[in-house]
Design a protein around this motif. Sequence first.
Motif, PDB file in Angstrom:
ATOM      1  N   SER A 185      11.103 -35.051  12.453  1.00  0.00           N
ATOM      2  CA  SER A 185       9.732 -34.643  12.114  1.00  0.00           C
ATOM      3  C   SER A 185       8.682 -35.598  12.680  1.00  0.00           C
ATOM      4  O   SER A 185       7.482 -35.347  12.543  1.00  0.00           O
ATOM      5  N   THR A 186       9.121 -36.671  13.330  1.00  0.00           N
ATOM      6  CA  THR A 186       8.174 -37.666  13.837  1.00  0.00           C
ATOM      7  C   THR A 186       7.577 -37.238  15.177  1.00  0.00           C
ATOM      8  O   THR A 186       8.198 -36.493  15.939  1.00  0.00           O
ATOM      9  N   PRO A 187       6.380 -37.729  15.492  1.00  0.00           N
ATOM     10  CA  PRO A 187       5.783 -37.424  16.803  1.00  0.00           C
ATOM     11  C   PRO A 187       6.639 -37.931  17.962  1.00  0.00           C
ATOM     12  O   PRO A 187       6.688 -37.298  19.022  1.00  0.00           O
ATOM     13  N   GLU A 188       7.287 -39.069  17.765  1.00  0.00           N
ATOM     14  CA  GLU A 188       8.127 -39.621  18.836  1.00  0.00           C
ATOM     15  C   GLU A 188       9.229 -38.645  19.222  1.00  0.00           C
ATOM     16  O   GLU A 188       9.539 -38.474  20.409  1.00  0.00           O
ATOM     17  N   TRP A 189       9.832 -38.028  18.220  1.00  0.00           N
ATOM     18  CA  TRP A 189      10.929 -37.096  18.478  1.00  0.00           C
ATOM     19  C   TRP A 189      10.421 -35.778  19.053  1.00  0.00           C
ATOM     20  O   TRP A 189      11.009 -35.203  19.961  1.00  0.00           O
ATOM     21  N   GLN A 190       9.323 -35.306  18.501  1.00  0.00           N
ATOM     22  CA  GLN A 190       8.802 -34.000  18.899  1.00  0.00           C
ATOM     23  C   GLN A 190       8.091 -34.026  20.247  1.00  0.00           C
ATOM     24  O   GLN A 190       7.888 -32.972  20.855  1.00  0.00           O
ATOM     25  N   HIS A 191       7.712 -35.209  20.707  1.00  0.00           N
ATOM     26  CA  HIS A 191       7.009 -35.324  21.989  1.00  0.00           C
ATOM     27  C   HIS A 191       7.749 -36.321  22.880  1.00  0.00           C
ATOM     28  O   HIS A 191       7.235 -37.404  23.187  1.00  0.00           O
ATOM     29  N   ALA A 192       8.926 -35.936  23.293  1.00  0.00           N
ATOM     30  CA  ALA A 192       9.744 -36.804  24.143  1.00  0.00           C
ATOM     31  C   ALA A 192       9.162 -36.891  25.548  1.00  0.00           C
ATOM     32  O   ALA A 192       8.374 -36.028  25.969  1.00  0.00           O
ATOM     33  N   SER A 193       9.557 -37.935  26.258  1.00  0.00           N
ATOM     34  CA  SER A 193       9.167 -38.108  27.657  1.00  0.00           C
ATOM     35  C   SER A 193      10.354 -37.758  28.554  1.00  0.00           C
ATOM     36  O   SER A 193      11.481 -37.558  28.080  1.00  0.00           O
ATOM     37  N   SER A 194      10.101 -37.711  29.847  1.00  0.00           N
ATOM     38  CA  SER A 194      11.122 -37.270  30.795  1.00  0.00           C
ATOM     39  C   SER A 194      11.673 -38.420  31.621  1.00  0.00           C
ATOM     40  O   SER A 194      10.904 -39.165  32.233  1.00  0.00           O
ATOM     41  N   TRP A 195      13.029 -38.562  31.620  1.00  0.00           N
ATOM     42  CA  TRP A 195      13.599 -39.570  32.506  1.00  0.00           C
ATOM     43  C   TRP A 195      13.834 -39.057  33.926  1.00  0.00           C
ATOM     44  O   TRP A 195      14.303 -39.813  34.777  1.00  0.00           O
ATOM     45  N   SER A 196      13.451 -37.825  34.187  1.00  0.00           N
ATOM     46  CA  SER A 196      13.506 -37.337  35.567  1.00  0.00           C
ATOM     47  C   SER A 196      12.125 -37.303  36.209  1.00  0.00           C
ATOM     48  O   SER A 196      11.973 -36.926  37.368  1.00  0.00           O
ATOM     49  N   SER A 197      11.114 -37.727  35.452  1.00  0.00           N
ATOM     50  CA  SER A 197       9.752 -37.767  35.991  1.00  0.00           C
ATOM     51  C   SER A 197       9.638 -38.836  37.075  1.00  0.00           C
ATOM     52  O   SER A 197      10.264 -39.896  36.980  1.00  0.00           O
ATOM     53  N   PRO A 198       8.831 -38.592  38.107  1.00  0.00           N
ATOM     54  CA  PRO A 198       8.626 -39.615  39.144  1.00  0.00           C
ATOM     55  C   PRO A 198       8.034 -40.910  38.592  1.00  0.00           C
ATOM     56  O   PRO A 198       8.161 -41.969  39.218  1.00  0.00           O
ATOM     57  N   THR A 199       7.392 -40.831  37.432  1.00  0.00           N
ATOM     58  CA  THR A 199       6.767 -42.021  36.857  1.00  0.00           C
ATOM     59  C   THR A 199       7.686 -42.747  35.862  1.00  0.00           C
ATOM     60  O   THR A 199       7.283 -43.752  35.276  1.00  0.00           O
ATOM     61  N   PHE A 200       8.910 -42.258  35.682  1.00  0.00           N
ATOM     62  CA  PHE A 200       9.836 -42.888  34.739  1.00  0.00           C
ATOM     63  C   PHE A 200      10.102 -44.328  35.144  1.00  0.00           C
ATOM     64  O   PHE A 200      10.464 -44.622  36.280  1.00  0.00           O
ATOM     65  N   ASP A 201       9.930 -45.244  34.182  1.00  0.00           N
ATOM     66  CA  ASP A 201      10.064 -46.669  34.476  1.00  0.00           C
ATOM     67  C   ASP A 201      10.390 -47.404  33.178  1.00  0.00           C
ATOM     68  O   ASP A 201       9.649 -47.305  32.196  1.00  0.00           O
ATOM     69  N   LEU A 202      11.488 -48.129  33.153  1.00  0.00           N
ATOM     70  CA  LEU A 202      11.867 -48.859  31.948  1.00  0.00           C
ATOM     71  C   LEU A 202      11.245 -50.257  31.863  1.00  0.00           C
ATOM     72  O   LEU A 202      11.342 -50.907  30.824  1.00  0.00           O
ATOM     73  N   SER A 203      10.604 -50.704  32.922  1.00  0.00           N
ATOM     74  CA  SER A 203      10.104 -52.078  32.946  1.00  0.00           C
ATOM     75  C   SER A 203       9.089 -52.401  31.842  1.00  0.00           C
ATOM     76  O   SER A 203       9.029 -53.555  31.402  1.00  0.00           O
ATOM     77  N   PRO A 204       8.282 -51.441  31.340  1.00  0.00           N
ATOM     78  CA  PRO A 204       7.346 -51.806  30.272  1.00  0.00           C
ATOM     79  C   PRO A 204       8.021 -52.017  28.919  1.00  0.00           C
ATOM     80  O   PRO A 204       7.368 -52.482  27.979  1.00  0.00           O
ATOM     81  N   PHE A 205       9.298 -51.688  28.794  1.00  0.00           N
ATOM     82  CA  PHE A 205       9.942 -51.688  27.487  1.00  0.00           C
ATOM     83  C   PHE A 205      10.623 -53.015  27.165  1.00  0.00           C
ATOM     84  O   PHE A 205      11.147 -53.702  28.051  1.00  0.00           O
ATOM     85  N   THR A 206      10.592 -53.339  25.893  1.00  0.00           N
ATOM     86  CA  THR A 206      11.264 -54.530  25.385  1.00  0.00           C
ATOM     87  C   THR A 206      12.750 -54.261  25.190  1.00  0.00           C
ATOM     88  O   THR A 206      13.590 -55.100  25.511  1.00  0.00           O
ATOM     89  N   LEU A 207      13.055 -53.093  24.626  1.00  0.00           N
ATOM     90  CA  LEU A 207      14.419 -52.732  24.256  1.00  0.00           C
ATOM     91  C   LEU A 207      14.769 -51.351  24.784  1.00  0.00           C
ATOM     92  O   LEU A 207      13.966 -50.415  24.676  1.00  0.00           O
ATOM     93  N   VAL A 208      15.963 -51.231  25.344  1.00  0.00           N
ATOM     94  CA  VAL A 208      16.528 -49.928  25.696  1.00  0.00           C
ATOM     95  C   VAL A 208      17.723 -49.698  24.780  1.00  0.00           C
ATOM     96  O   VAL A 208      18.610 -50.554  24.666  1.00  0.00           O
ATOM     97  N   PHE A 209      17.734 -48.557  24.123  1.00  0.00           N
ATOM     98  CA  PHE A 209      18.822 -48.216  23.206  1.00  0.00           C
ATOM     99  C   PHE A 209      19.524 -46.949  23.661  1.00  0.00           C
ATOM    100  O   PHE A 209      18.876 -45.952  24.008  1.00  0.00           O
TER     101      PHE A 209
END
Length: 268
Positions: free
Chosen positions: A76-100
């Motif tokens: 029911s959270t916004p994070e779950w309901q509004h996922a992002s795409s890992w196939s997007s040309p802008t996908f980038d993990l560098s801004p993140f602290t943690l990858v799970f």
Amino acid sequence: MASDKVKVAILMADYGHDPTETAVPFSEFKKAGWDITIFTENGSSPKCDKRMLEGWTQKLLGATQDAVSLYDDMTSTPEWQHASSWSSPTFDLSPFTLVFLPGGHEKGVRQVIDSRVVQTALGAFFPQTRKPSRKAVAAICHGVMALAEGKTAEGRSVLCDATTTALPGAMEGAAYHGTRLFLGDYYKTYGAGSESVEEFVRKKLDDDKVQYRNSLGLSPFVVKDEKYNYISGRFPPDAKLLADEVVALVGEISQAVNQRSVELMHGI
């Protein structure tokens, strides 16, 4: 690095992840005040394995009622309901602290395990967690399998020199053989006759006898690597301990970074 600045990327398939291994860490990360982004291939909201959530399979083999409740809260959270795409040309993990990377044995999780995009992204991110570092990775069950598919610049698994655990082959085999008469090869993500998660992960390590840590006990068990900010777990009962250890690790990283900032300000 304050807790409200911690950014978490959770990489998932459209369908099939284990609800406990997803919802329990998600809940703990939310309690910590972290910013969470769910990534699926095309940005659709993921759905966890329904066999673990409903019907007789849930009652006999699946998530506890507490985990189901956490899953309902998560979806029911916004994070779950509004996922992002890992196939997007802008996908980038560098801004993140943690990858799970949550686990799950349903065949749908192959979508993220087999993704070249995800493999490349993990290949770039994981080396950045080498201590001392501000970044961390956590994986559980088949999530370790996905992480092991990440490739370094030399083409080796990112886990080649790391210490890890994953779903034990004995547990996977017991689940498969104990249910195949009525569930077929449900507990074999890559089909009957395929290698176990443990066998797959062990092959990626330089010295699996030293680097692979195992426990067949039912008590929560996780492995914390000494070279990298990396924590791994085996199966759903490990999810809470994994999440707690990750929250503690990121807290330790934050304190170290803040302390270093103070020292630099005072010319120490």
